[in-house]
Design an enzyme around this catalytic site. Structure first.
Site, PDB file in Angstrom:
ATOM      1  N   ARG A   1      -4.216  15.266  22.581  1.00 17.65           N
ATOM      2  CA  ARG A   1      -4.158  15.090  24.048  1.00 17.65           C
ATOM      3  C   ARG A   1      -5.441  14.390  24.515  1.00 17.65           C
ATOM      4  N   ALA A   2      -6.561  14.832  23.955  1.00  9.90           N
ATOM      5  CA  ALA A   2      -7.845  14.220  24.346  1.00  9.90           C
ATOM      6  C   ALA A   2      -7.860  12.744  23.961  1.00  9.90           C
TER       7      ALA A   2
ATOM      8  N   GLU B   1       1.468   0.897  10.237  1.00  6.06           N
ATOM      9  CA  GLU B   1       0.012   0.804  10.494  1.00  6.06           C
ATOM     10  C   GLU B   1      -0.564   2.168  10.869  1.00  6.06           C
TER      11      GLU B   1
ATOM     12  N   GLY C   1       2.312   7.465   2.558  1.00  3.93           N
ATOM     13  CA  GLY C   1       2.006   6.288   3.374  1.00  3.93           C
ATOM     14  C   GLY C   1       0.795   6.591   4.221  1.00  3.93           C
TER      15      GLY C   1
ATOM     16  N   GLN D   1       0.834  -1.217   0.000  1.00  3.94           N
ATOM     17  CA  GLN D   1       0.000   0.000   0.000  1.00  3.94           C
ATOM     18  C   GLN D   1       0.858   1.253   0.000  1.00  3.94           C
TER      19      GLN D   1
HETATM   20  C1  LIG Z   1       8.228  -4.672  13.124  1.00  6.56           C
HETATM   21  C2  LIG Z   1       7.099  -5.666  13.030  1.00  6.56           C
HETATM   22  C3  LIG Z   1       6.381  -5.471  11.723  1.00  6.56           C
HETATM   23  C4  LIG Z   1       5.051  -6.202  11.710  1.00  6.56           C
HETATM   24  C5  LIG Z   1       4.287  -5.947  10.454  1.00  6.56           C
HETATM   25  C6  LIG Z   1       4.257  -4.500  10.056  1.00  6.56           C
HETATM   26  C7  LIG Z   1       3.290  -4.351   8.943  1.00  6.56           C
HETATM   27  C8  LIG Z   1       3.040  -2.944   8.589  1.00  6.56           C
HETATM   28  C9  LIG Z   1       2.186  -2.728   7.579  1.00  6.56           C
HETATM   29  C10 LIG Z   1       1.775  -1.382   7.194  1.00  6.56           C
HETATM   30  O1  LIG Z   1       2.236  -0.389   7.699  1.00  6.56           O
HETATM   31  S1  LIG Z   1       0.526  -1.404   6.011  1.00  6.56           S
HETATM   32  C11 LIG Z   1       0.248   0.265   5.661  1.00  6.56           C
HETATM   33  C12 LIG Z   1      -0.406   0.969   6.835  1.00  6.56           C
HETATM   34  N1  LIG Z   1      -0.797   2.271   6.455  1.00  6.56           N
HETATM   35  C13 LIG Z   1      -1.633   2.986   7.189  1.00  6.56           C
HETATM   36  O2  LIG Z   1      -2.046   2.619   8.272  1.00  6.56           O
HETATM   37  C14 LIG Z   1      -2.046   4.279   6.565  1.00  6.56           C
HETATM   38  C15 LIG Z   1      -2.640   5.195   7.585  1.00  6.56           C
HETATM   39  N2  LIG Z   1      -3.617   6.055   6.946  1.00  6.56           N
HETATM   40  C16 LIG Z   1      -4.941   5.704   6.942  1.00  6.56           C
HETATM   41  O3  LIG Z   1      -5.374   4.679   7.440  1.00  6.56           O
HETATM   42  C17 LIG Z   1      -5.874   6.698   6.305  1.00  6.56           C
HETATM   43  O4  LIG Z   1      -5.179   7.487   5.387  1.00  6.56           O
HETATM   44  C18 LIG Z   1      -6.533   7.620   7.385  1.00  6.56           C
HETATM   45  C19 LIG Z   1      -5.500   8.306   8.216  1.00  6.56           C
HETATM   46  C20 LIG Z   1      -7.438   6.772   8.240  1.00  6.56           C
HETATM   47  C21 LIG Z   1      -7.353   8.667   6.666  1.00  6.56           C
HETATM   48  O5  LIG Z   1      -8.098   8.003   5.698  1.00  6.56           O
HETATM   49  P1  LIG Z   1      -9.145   8.831   4.813  1.00  6.56           P
HETATM   50  O6  LIG Z   1      -8.532  10.122   4.414  1.00  6.56           O
HETATM   51  O7  LIG Z   1      -9.661   7.926   3.774  1.00  6.56           O
HETATM   52  O8  LIG Z   1     -10.323   9.035   5.842  1.00  6.56           O
HETATM   53  P2  LIG Z   1     -10.713  10.329   6.649  1.00  6.56           P
HETATM   54  O9  LIG Z   1     -11.163  11.378   5.693  1.00  6.56           O
HETATM   55  O10 LIG Z   1      -9.667  10.670   7.654  1.00  6.56           O
HETATM   56  O11 LIG Z   1     -11.957   9.731   7.447  1.00  6.56           O
HETATM   57  C22 LIG Z   1     -13.151   9.482   6.704  1.00  6.56           C
HETATM   58  C23 LIG Z   1     -14.025   8.613   7.557  1.00  6.56           C
HETATM   59  O12 LIG Z   1     -13.526   7.275   7.437  1.00  6.56           O
HETATM   60  C24 LIG Z   1     -13.311   6.724   8.738  1.00  6.56           C
HETATM   61  N3  LIG Z   1     -12.247   5.749   8.652  1.00  6.56           N
HETATM   62  C25 LIG Z   1     -10.983   5.967   8.237  1.00  6.56           C
HETATM   63  N4  LIG Z   1     -10.286   4.803   8.275  1.00  6.56           N
HETATM   64  C26 LIG Z   1     -11.133   3.864   8.723  1.00  6.56           C
HETATM   65  C27 LIG Z   1     -11.004   2.464   8.995  1.00  6.56           C
HETATM   66  N5  LIG Z   1      -9.842   1.807   8.807  1.00  6.56           N
HETATM   67  N6  LIG Z   1     -12.083   1.793   9.449  1.00  6.56           N
HETATM   68  C28 LIG Z   1     -13.240   2.454   9.658  1.00  6.56           C
HETATM   69  N7  LIG Z   1     -13.458   3.795   9.425  1.00  6.56           N
HETATM   70  C29 LIG Z   1     -12.395   4.463   8.965  1.00  6.56           C
HETATM   71  C30 LIG Z   1     -12.973   7.900   9.576  1.00  6.56           C
HETATM   72  O13 LIG Z   1     -13.162   7.612  10.944  1.00  6.56           O
HETATM   73  C31 LIG Z   1     -13.941   8.926   9.050  1.00  6.56           C
HETATM   74  O14 LIG Z   1     -15.185   8.678   9.595  1.00  6.56           O
HETATM   75  P3  LIG Z   1     -16.131   9.915   9.961  1.00  6.56           P
HETATM   76  O15 LIG Z   1     -15.383  10.707  10.994  1.00  6.56           O
HETATM   77  O16 LIG Z   1     -16.310  10.675   8.665  1.00  6.56           O
HETATM   78  O17 LIG Z   1     -17.377   9.275  10.489  1.00  6.56           O
HETATM   79  C1  LIG Z   2       8.991  -1.455   9.890  1.00 10.21           C
HETATM   80  C2  LIG Z   2       7.978  -0.955   8.890  1.00 10.21           C
HETATM   81  C3  LIG Z   2       7.218  -1.876   8.182  1.00 10.21           C
HETATM   82  C4  LIG Z   2       6.286  -1.441   7.237  1.00 10.21           C
HETATM   83  N1  LIG Z   2       5.586  -2.372   6.516  1.00 10.21           N
HETATM   84  C5  LIG Z   2       4.712  -1.945   5.578  1.00 10.21           C
HETATM   85  C6  LIG Z   2       3.987  -2.896   4.798  1.00 10.21           C
HETATM   86  O1  LIG Z   2       4.173  -4.105   4.957  1.00 10.21           O
HETATM   87  N2  LIG Z   2       3.109  -2.453   3.844  1.00 10.21           N
HETATM   88  C7  LIG Z   2       2.892  -1.099   3.634  1.00 10.21           C
HETATM   89  O2  LIG Z   2       2.080  -0.755   2.771  1.00 10.21           O
HETATM   90  N3  LIG Z   2       3.561  -0.164   4.378  1.00 10.21           N
HETATM   91  C8  LIG Z   2       4.455  -0.569   5.331  1.00 10.21           C
HETATM   92  N4  LIG Z   2       5.133   0.370   6.076  1.00 10.21           N
HETATM   93  C9  LIG Z   2       4.941   1.794   5.789  1.00 10.21           C
HETATM   94  C10 LIG Z   2       4.119   2.458   6.883  1.00 10.21           C
HETATM   95  O3  LIG Z   2       2.797   2.011   6.858  1.00 10.21           O
HETATM   96  C11 LIG Z   2       4.192   3.979   6.692  1.00 10.21           C
HETATM   97  O4  LIG Z   2       5.527   4.389   6.843  1.00 10.21           O
HETATM   98  C12 LIG Z   2       3.314   4.662   7.732  1.00 10.21           C
HETATM   99  O5  LIG Z   2       1.961   4.490   7.381  1.00 10.21           O
HETATM  100  C13 LIG Z   2       3.638   6.151   7.887  1.00 10.21           C
HETATM  101  O6  LIG Z   2       3.404   6.822   6.670  1.00 10.21           O
HETATM  102  P1  LIG Z   2       4.544   7.781   6.073  1.00 10.21           P
HETATM  103  O7  LIG Z   2       5.787   6.999   6.005  1.00 10.21           O
HETATM  104  O8  LIG Z   2       3.975   8.383   4.847  1.00 10.21           O
HETATM  105  O9  LIG Z   2       4.739   8.902   7.180  1.00 10.21           O
HETATM  106  P2  LIG Z   2       4.397  10.455   7.003  1.00 10.21           P
HETATM  107  O10 LIG Z   2       2.926  10.618   6.982  1.00 10.21           O
HETATM  108  O11 LIG Z   2       5.205  11.002   5.900  1.00 10.21           O
HETATM  109  O12 LIG Z   2       4.916  11.002   8.436  1.00 10.21           O
HETATM  110  C14 LIG Z   2       5.876  12.031   8.539  1.00 10.21           C
HETATM  111  C15 LIG Z   2       5.350  13.042   9.559  1.00 10.21           C
HETATM  112  O13 LIG Z   2       4.223  13.720   8.988  1.00 10.21           O
HETATM  113  C16 LIG Z   2       3.171  13.761   9.960  1.00 10.21           C
HETATM  114  N5  LIG Z   2       1.870  13.810   9.273  1.00 10.21           N
HETATM  115  C17 LIG Z   2       1.523  13.195   8.129  1.00 10.21           C
HETATM  116  N6  LIG Z   2       0.228  13.434   7.831  1.00 10.21           N
HETATM  117  C18 LIG Z   2      -0.260  14.234   8.815  1.00 10.21           C
HETATM  118  C19 LIG Z   2      -1.542  14.815   9.104  1.00 10.21           C
HETATM  119  N7  LIG Z   2      -2.591  14.637   8.284  1.00 10.21           N
HETATM  120  N8  LIG Z   2      -1.671  15.549  10.226  1.00 10.21           N
HETATM  121  C20 LIG Z   2      -0.622  15.703  11.061  1.00 10.21           C
HETATM  122  N9  LIG Z   2       0.624  15.200  10.851  1.00 10.21           N
HETATM  123  C21 LIG Z   2       0.792  14.469   9.747  1.00 10.21           C
HETATM  124  C22 LIG Z   2       3.339  12.456  10.730  1.00 10.21           C
HETATM  125  O14 LIG Z   2       2.683  12.535  12.004  1.00 10.21           O
HETATM  126  C23 LIG Z   2       4.860  12.384  10.853  1.00 10.21           C
HETATM  127  O15 LIG Z   2       5.249  13.147  11.986  1.00 10.21           O
HETATM  128  C24 LIG Z   2       6.094  -0.048   7.022  1.00 10.21           C
HETATM  129  C25 LIG Z   2       6.855   0.891   7.732  1.00 10.21           C
HETATM  130  C26 LIG Z   2       7.788   0.448   8.670  1.00 10.21           C
HETATM  131  C27 LIG Z   2       8.595   1.459   9.433  1.00 10.21           C
END
Ligand SMILES: CCCCCCC/C=C/C(=O)SCCNC(=O)CCNC(=O)[C@H](O)C(C)(C)COP(=O)(O)OP(=O)(O)OC[C@H]1O[C@@H](n2cnc3c(N)ncnc32)[C@H](O)[C@@H]1OP(=O)(O)O
Ligand SMILES: Cc1cc2nc3c(=O)[nH]c(=O)nc-3n(C[C@H](O)[C@H](O)[C@H](O)COP(=O)(O)OP(=O)(O)OC[C@H]3O[C@@H](n4cnc5c(N)ncnc54)[C@H](O)[C@@H]3O)c2cc1C
Length: 654
Positions: free
Chosen positions: A531-532, A434, A157, A151
């Site tokens: 904070r909240a 995440e 991200g 993703q």
């Molecule tokens: C070292 C060990 C490693 C182990 C494995 C590690 C594996 C790691 C994998 C990864 O990192 S995978 C990639 C992960 N990436 C993310 O988590 C990305 C984070 N960003 C988001 O999830 C979204 O961009 C966001 C921040 C939630 C915003 O999404 P969006 O802009 O589409 O929504 P909003 O406009 O903020 O909200 C609209 C509305 O939707 C609700 N909502 C958002 N997400 C969810 C959800 N997942 N489920 C249910 N509802 C969701 C949100 O609450 C809003 O609702 P209302 O307020 O409008 O009612």
């Molecule tokens: C160990 C590891 C494993 C991972 N594995 C996967 C995987 O398997 N699959 C996958 O898809 N991804 C994976 N990721 C990626 C990960 O999901 C992203 O790095 C993560 O979602 C953060 O997004 P970013 O890197 O764009 O951070 P950014 O959003 O660029 O963060 C940089 C700064 O900007 C701030 N910021 C960004 N947006 C806002 C906002 N709207 N308001 C206020 N502040 C904001 C953040 O708080 C942060 O301080 C992995 C990352 C790591 C470190």
């Protein structure tokens, strides 16, 4: 040695520790039953015993002595070995048993099938329709294929709405054309994507008749199932060494107009008919289900990482003698110092509190999953709010606790012999993946603001936000049963959390009334809102801990848990009372303030911190120089994982 309350007692132990263990006032196995749940506690002991008997499952040499390539090979070797024994050791359908087995055998530095189980399978379970499950999910469970969840991109991200990878529907050929249109659209970070996986669920922007329909999930084959060589129209590789977690080959992926069949879009919720007709999903965020799955399960994982660090540090603090309390007596164990206790004990309490919160988070996820399968989408928002807050608060506080535990070990805590550096590096990775913590806190903030609005309309919100409607009344967050010993703490906690939430809501309203746009008003309040969110989540953790302790039947175990609960509540209240930080006028001078340190790029050694700001192109250049990218197919893959998958396919054909 006679049977004792402390099952850890062993002949030949360091007498310093034996002396400590003899002080136990409770049966450690009974407390383990409360921490893990009695079934999992028993199974963990059985799993550990089974592993002891299989030398090929043990580390070839201490991981800190290994190069990156050796770590990747070691993890692959163990995965292959485990595939031959796993069904004799664990119940594959039990997530927490397989998680425990992985932690004991593979460890915490990652393995070639981390994302396969953490996200690839859950995403198929949550987003593939029945026909697609038959085609891919069964094969994934049998380990015939290895997948990841792709993703995040080089340029995005957090903000999923701005993902650039495109999936354009070609009606003529009934195919999707997947493309990485820009450098910043390259998929970047997905675990095991660099060298291990042969499939990925790729999240891409769906385009039909030039209309942008947002992120959707697509099944993409990355590598040939037999040779493991990269498929045409794909450039793939490892992103290079990370702060920790280096047994995992997090990768990059560039798609060059790759064509996949229409049926490779996961269509349980959203659908695309052959003629290009698009059917919207019942809830826009169902596509995000895999992330909510991981967040729900991360809480117990990070409680465990904190427990690792604290068990190392507490034991060490009982054998390390340094300095005097009474100069006429011997040097004391450093555990005797009040400062050492204050450094460790509140985090021990947190480890228990987080583990109990994690069990509740998983329970709530399973309830939501069942209700979703029954077609009810109502619980999605509650779970998203709960897991967003818990993930952000627990990963951050667990990371703080791990670092305190490291510091409590003095110089030897800085040696990789303590393994603290890796535990810390893996722990704080959870603050980022995440969903970056501060962003996820805002998701909960949205939810709390909506709750305040409903309270102001005279409604009574239920569940975890019920306390917002009870200013001044003696009511607790989740019906904490009246127990004067702690109820006052809980009510004080509720008061602080409720006051902060209303303060943030009022500030938001004031900015909106002043004529600022909703977005600008929101941005001006995010510190107060976070904070909240933090206070709300810590209140949930405290209440859940309180409720959990009241359920404990063994009086000796309950007494020690009540000691920890009391410490936790007091420590939390003191800690949150210090909420007062403002920083306003720095913004325009932020870069000039750091430029004034005149740190050169050579000194920084950081692609992100380059003085010229050309980060992305230089990140890609840096990644391509990774030693893992010198061969398309790793020798260790041919030796371990390919045979494993070929065996699995042969088995399924028998
Ligand atoms: C070292 C060990 C490693 C182990 C494995 C590690 C594996 C790691 C994998 C990864 O990192 S995978 C990639 C992960 N990436 C993310 O988590 C990305 C984070 N960003 C988001 O999830 C979204 O961009 C966001 C921040 C939630 C915003 O999404 P969006 O802009 O589409 O929504 P909003 O406009 O903020 O909200 C609209 C509305 O939707 C609700 N909502 C958002 N997400 C969810 C959800 N997942 N489920 C249910 N509802 C969701 C949100 O609450 C809003 O609702 P209302 O307020 O409008 O009612
Ligand atoms: C160990 C590891 C494993 C991972 N594995 C996967 C995987 O398997 N699959 C996958 O898809 N991804 C994976 N990721 C990626 C990960 O999901 C992203 O790095 C993560 O979602 C953060 O997004 P970013 O890197 O764009 O951070 P950014 O959003 O660029 O963060 C940089 C700064 O900007 C701030 N910021 C960004 N947006 C806002 C906002 N709207 N308001 C206020 N502040 C904001 C953040 O708080 C942060 O301080 C992995 C990352 C790591 C470190």
């Amino acid at each position: 040695m006679s049977a004792h309350l402390n099952a850890a007692l062993r002949e030949g132990d360091n007498p310093e520790l034996t002396e400590e263990r003899r002080k136990a006032t409770f049966d450690t196995r009974k407390l383990a039953d409360e921490f893990f749940g009695s079934h999992l506690a028993r199974r963990r002991r059985e799993i550990a015993k089974a592993i002891d008997a299989i030398p090929e499952l043990h580390d070839t040499k201490p991981l800190p002595f290994m190069t990156r390539e050796e770590k990747v090979e070691e993890a692959a070797r163990k995965v292959f070995t485990l595939s031959k024994h796993i069904t004799d050791i664990v119940d594959l359908s039990n997530n927490r048993e397989t998680q425990s087995l992985n932690e004991m055998v593979i460890g915490i530095e990652g393995m070639p099938i981390s994302l396969h189980f953490a996200m690839f399978i859950p995403a198929l379970q949550g987003q593939a329709d029945d026909e697609q499950k038959r085609e891919w999910l069964d094969r994934a469970i049998r380990m015939e294929i290895i997948g990841t969840y792709a993703q995040t991109e080089l340029g995005h991200g957090t903000n999923l709405r701005m993902l650039e990878t495109t999936a354009t529907y070609d009606k003529q050929n009934k195919e999707f054309i997947l493309n990485s249109p820009t450098l910043t659209s390259l998929k970047w970070w997905p675990g095991n994507m660099g060298k291990s996986c042969n499939y990925a669920i790729v999240v891409a922007n769906l385009i039909i008749d030039d209309k942008l329909l947002g992120p959707h999930s697509f099944m993409v084959q990355l590598r040939d199932e037999n040779s493991h060589e990269t498929m045409p129209n794909i450039q793939i590789g490892d992103i290079g060494p990370k702060m920790a977690y280096n047994s995992s080959d997090n990768g990059f992926l560039k798609l060059s107009n790759l064509r996949i069949p229409r049926r490779n879009m996961l269509m349980k919720h959203a659908k695309v008919q052959e003629d290009g007709t698009y059917k919207k999903p019942p809830h826009e965020k169902l596509a995000y289900s895999a992330m909510v799955h991981v967040r729900s399960h991360m809480i117990t994982q990070h409680a465990m990482l904190l427990a690792y660090a604290l068990s190392i540090s507490t034991r060490y603090s009982c054998i390390r003698r340094q300095g005097y309390i009474d100069p006429k007596k011997d040097e004391v164990k450093v555990i005797e110092y009040q400062t050492q206790q204050h450094r460790l004990f509140p985090h021990i309490a947190r480890a228990y509190a987080f583990a109990f919160a994690g069990t509740e988070s998983i329970r709530k996820f399973e309830i939501m999953k069942r209700s979703l399968e029954a077609g009810n989408i109502e619980l999605i928002a509650d779970l998203h709010a709960l897991t967003s807050g818990l993930k952000a608060v627990v990963t951050y506080l667990a990371g703080q606790g791990i670092e305190q535990a490291r510091q409590a070990c003095g110089g030897h805590g800085y040696s990789m012999a303590s393994y603290m550096g890796e535990i810390y590096g893996v722990g704080i990775a959870g603050c980022t993946y995440e969903g970056e913590n501060l962003v996820m806190m805002q998701q909960l903030g949205r939810y709390l603001i909506k709750a305040v609005k409903s309270v102001k309309e005279g409604k009574k919100p239920t569940g975890y936000v019920a306390y917002l409607a009870h200013a001044g009344q003696r009511h607790s967050l989740i019906d904490c049963r009246p127990n004067e010993g702690y109820a006052e703490h809980i009510r004080a906690f509720e008061h602080i959390a409720r006051r902060q939430t209303f303060r943030a809501a009022e500030r938001l309203q004031k900015y909106e009334n002043s004529g600022l746009s909703t977005e600008q008003a929101w941005n001006n309040c995010t510190v107060e809102l976070n904070r909240a969110s933090r206070l709300h989540t810590r209140l949930f953790i405290a209440c859940n801990f309180y409720e959990r302790v009241l359920d404990v039947e063994d009086m000796a175990v309950r007494e020690v848990l009540e000691d920890l609960l009391h410490l936790h509540l007091n420590y939390e209240l003191i800690d949150i009372a210090s909420y007062a930080l403002e920083a306003k006028k720095i913004r325009p001078n932020a870069v000039s303030l750091v430029d004034s340190w005149e740190i050169t790029d050579r000194e920084h050694r950081s692609v992100l911190g380059r003085r010229d700001g050309h980060v992305y192109e230089n990140l890609f250049k840096w990644a391509k120089s990774s030693d893992l990218n010198q061969n398309d197919v790793l020798p260790s893959h041919k030796k371990h994982l390919l045979p494993m998958m070929l065996n699995a396919r042969k088995q399924s054909k028998l």
